[in-house]
Write an enzyme that holds these catalytic residues in place. Structure first.
Site, short mmCIF file in Angstrom:
data_model
loop_
_atom_site.label_atom_id
_atom_site.label_comp_id
_atom_site.label_asym_id
_atom_site.label_seq_id
_atom_site.Cartn_x
_atom_site.Cartn_y
_atom_site.Cartn_z
N HIS A 196 5.75 -1.29 2.62
CA HIS A 196 5.65 -0.87 1.25
C HIS A 196 6.72 -2.00 0.50
O HIS A 196 7.53 -2.34 1.17
CB HIS A 196 6.29 0.69 0.71
CG HIS A 196 7.80 0.86 1.18
ND1 HIS A 196 8.86 0.48 0.23
CD2 HIS A 196 8.48 1.17 2.22
CE1 HIS A 196 10.08 0.65 0.64
NE2 HIS A 196 9.90 1.12 1.88
N CYS A 197 6.37 -2.08 -0.70
CA CYS A 197 7.37 -2.83 -1.64
C CYS A 197 7.84 -2.05 -2.72
O CYS A 197 8.15 -0.74 -2.44
CB CYS A 197 6.30 -3.91 -2.43
SG CYS A 197 5.03 -3.55 -3.16
N MET A 198 8.47 -2.52 -3.81
CA MET A 198 9.17 -1.67 -4.68
C MET A 198 8.19 -0.54 -5.25
O MET A 198 8.84 0.33 -5.69
CB MET A 198 9.53 -2.53 -5.83
CG MET A 198 10.72 -3.54 -5.50
SD MET A 198 11.53 -4.50 -6.54
CE MET A 198 12.06 -3.29 -7.91
N GLU A 224 3.06 -7.37 -8.48
CA GLU A 224 3.78 -7.70 -7.22
C GLU A 224 3.30 -8.52 -6.24
O GLU A 224 3.90 -8.98 -5.52
CB GLU A 224 4.29 -6.20 -6.45
CG GLU A 224 5.08 -5.41 -7.59
CD GLU A 224 5.07 -4.19 -6.75
OE1 GLU A 224 4.41 -3.91 -5.80
OE2 GLU A 224 6.05 -3.61 -6.87
N ASP A 229 7.04 -8.45 -3.07
CA ASP A 229 7.60 -7.41 -2.31
C ASP A 229 7.18 -7.78 -1.82
O ASP A 229 6.90 -7.86 -1.94
CB ASP A 229 7.14 -7.22 -1.00
CG ASP A 229 7.80 -6.31 -1.01
OD1 ASP A 229 7.51 -6.33 -0.61
OD2 ASP A 229 7.76 -6.12 -0.95
#
Length: 523
Positions: A29-31, A507, A512
């Site tokens: 996962h990223c932000m 993103e 991320d």
């Protein structure tokens, strides 16, 4: 406990819609996004996923990305990982071709078509390179945000002469990470380019070592930190290539001794007597050019940057700005570019509000806007982009117009000498307020940024309200019980959304977006 149950329920609702635990190859996962590697893309039910209350949208890139929003994704991901593990333990992975009623030939055909389409759209050398750059810097964003907010708090306390015994400690917390950011960049770079991460970090650590001040290169002494993140990136890439060369030629019996030694020795010497100087000159040129651009053509530059940022996000090209932001923060304490680029999100919010008023009978689109608008105000733009403006087509262009006017406003004040910057990359919209910094005091900086947001909202609204809809588009969408634009795009309507894989998302490939990004995260 109720929050934990909610996060687990979200994860449990997502899992069967992506083909179950056996279909999940990787989880990250990223932000804002849950990023999944999938064995068989055909098992995913896109429309059912989009219909889940917690899901803001989906993006298909090198991974399948489910937009959940900041905070939520960090809590749902562990629950999802646990459910996948439980599913794998409960039942073995099904054999390919038996997961659905489709024949193995049909599944193979579908898989080959999807793979070919994705490869053609996302695997260009330039995009792959930008994706690597994003993967290096996006993991650093949480620390940049945390340290940036602490730096802002410390500056406020110093100006007010409050808590003098505490401010030195806050300064250390805010500055410690930035003093060693080159090491983290080197570590992530080596990891991303296929080398040993710790060797990349070791070579990059040379750049920030105080002892380099005793070394002369190109007729002048080096400075600790000279070359910054750009030097660290180049040094780590060189270390990867030296390490790979050693792995090919050094006998296995000597590999554990010779390879790391040669990697650090060769890469370190080149870094000290070449890369630090060259990267230092490039970094200085970036800062000088950014200052010159906004000092001499701030309004025009801001107009262009604010207007083009959403298209850059669509193409995944915004990731090229991440090292520039980081370099400016490292040099000047803040990046003057991010507040201007954040105006693209303001234009997007204004456009969405205009769509809401122009389509009074379309409850589906209006409901999407009402649910996505709070996230848009906080700088998370994916729900509005992929759920509203891109599928409708022309409102995306008018959103860019709003971003252009907002960027021109902030750029104009930079040109007049009132610099507005951000001490970290990642947030935008209202979430950027705690990270603002400038040269004329916090109050002035906040006022200019808030004015830019207001201009972006108004310009995006006006442009979309009056120019965002033709007669045909109004006739098609301004009816009751009309499906949301994302559904129209999926069913082949006359105004389909561009393929999310080709857009990259705010993103990624970040923040991320990562996304993006993946990108900084969200617009």
């Amino acid at each position: 406990m109720a929050t934990e149950d909610k996060n687990r329920a979200t994860a449990a609702a997502i899992l069967p819609l992506v083909g179950g635990g056996a279909n999940v190859a990787s989880i990250a996962h990223c932000m804002t996004r849950l990023r999944l590697g999938l064995h068989d893309r055909s098992l995913v039910d896109d429309e059912a996923l989009k219909a889940l209350p917690a899901v803001m949208g989906v993006v298909e890139d090198d991974t399948y990305q489910i937009v959940l929003g900041p905070g939520t994704v960090a809590r749902v991901t562990p629950e999802f990982e646990q459910l996948v593990e439980e599913a794998r333990e409960a039942a073995p992975a099904p054999a390919p071709g038996n997961a659905t009623a489709l024949s193995s030939e049909e599944l193979a055909t579908q898989g080959a078509a999807i793979k070919a389409r994705q490869k053609a759209k996302n695997a260009t050398p330039f995009k792959l390179f930008l994706r690597k750059i994003a993967n290096i810097f996006v993991p650093l964003i949480p620390a940049l945000i945390g340290c940036g907010i602490i730096a802002g708090l410390n500056g406020l306390l110093v100006n007010l002469e409050w808590l003098p015994a505490v401010t030195p400690a806050l300064a250390a917390m805010a500055s410690g990470f930035m003093a060693l950011i080159a090491v983290f960049v080197g570590y992530n770079t080596a990891k991303e380019f296929g080398g040993t991460p710790i060797l990349g970090g070791a070579v990059a650590a040379i750049i920030v070592f105080p002892g380099v001040a005793n070394i002369d290169a190109f007729g002048q002494p080096l400075s600790p930190g000279q070359g910054g993140v750009l030097g660290a990136l180049c040094a780590a890439v060189l270390a990867v290539y030296v390490e790979k060369w050693c792995r090919r030629w050094v006998p296995e019996a000597l590999d554990v001794l010779v390879t790391p030694t040669l990697t650090v020795l060769v890469s370190g010497l080149v870094t000290i007597f070449g890369l630090m100087y060259v990267a230092g000159e490039v970094s200085s040129a970036i800062g000088t050019f950014a200052d010159w651009l906004l000092s001499n053509g701030g309004a025009g530059a801001g107009f262009v940057l604010g207007g083009l940022f959403l298209p850059l996000v669509m193409l995944g090209l915004h990731q090229a700005l991440i090292p520039i932001h980081t370099t400016l923060i490292e040099q000047q304490g803040y990046t003057v570019l991010l507040p201007i680029l954040a105006m693209a999100g303001a234009g997007q919010v204004g456009a969405a509000m205009a769509v809401y008023f122009r389509l009074p009978r379309n409850e589906s689109i209006r409901r999407t806007i009402k649910s996505a608008l709070p996230a848009g105000l906080l700088g998370v733009g994916e729900p509005l982009i992929y759920g509203v403006s891109l599928p409708l087509g022309r409102p995306f262009i008018t959103a860019c117009v709003g971003g252009a006017f907002g960027g021109g406003f902030v750029g104009l004040f930079n040109q007049l000498g009132d610099t507005v910057g951000s001490t970290a990359i990642g947030p935008s919209g209202w979430a950027l307020f705690p990270l603002l910094d400038g040269n004329h005091g916090l109050g002035s900086t906040i006022a200019v940024y808030a004015g830019g947001l207001l201009v972006g909202y108004v310009a995006g609204f006006v442009a979309t309200y009056f120019f965002g809809f033709g007669k045909d588009l109004l006739a098609e969408f301004n009816v009751s019980q009309e499906p949301a634009p994302s559904t129209v795009a999926a069913t082949g309507g006359p105004h389909p959304a561009p393929d999310a894989a080709s857009t990259g998302g705010p993103e990624g490939p970040g923040t991320d977006p990562g996304s993006p990004a993946k990108t900084p995260a969200g617009v």
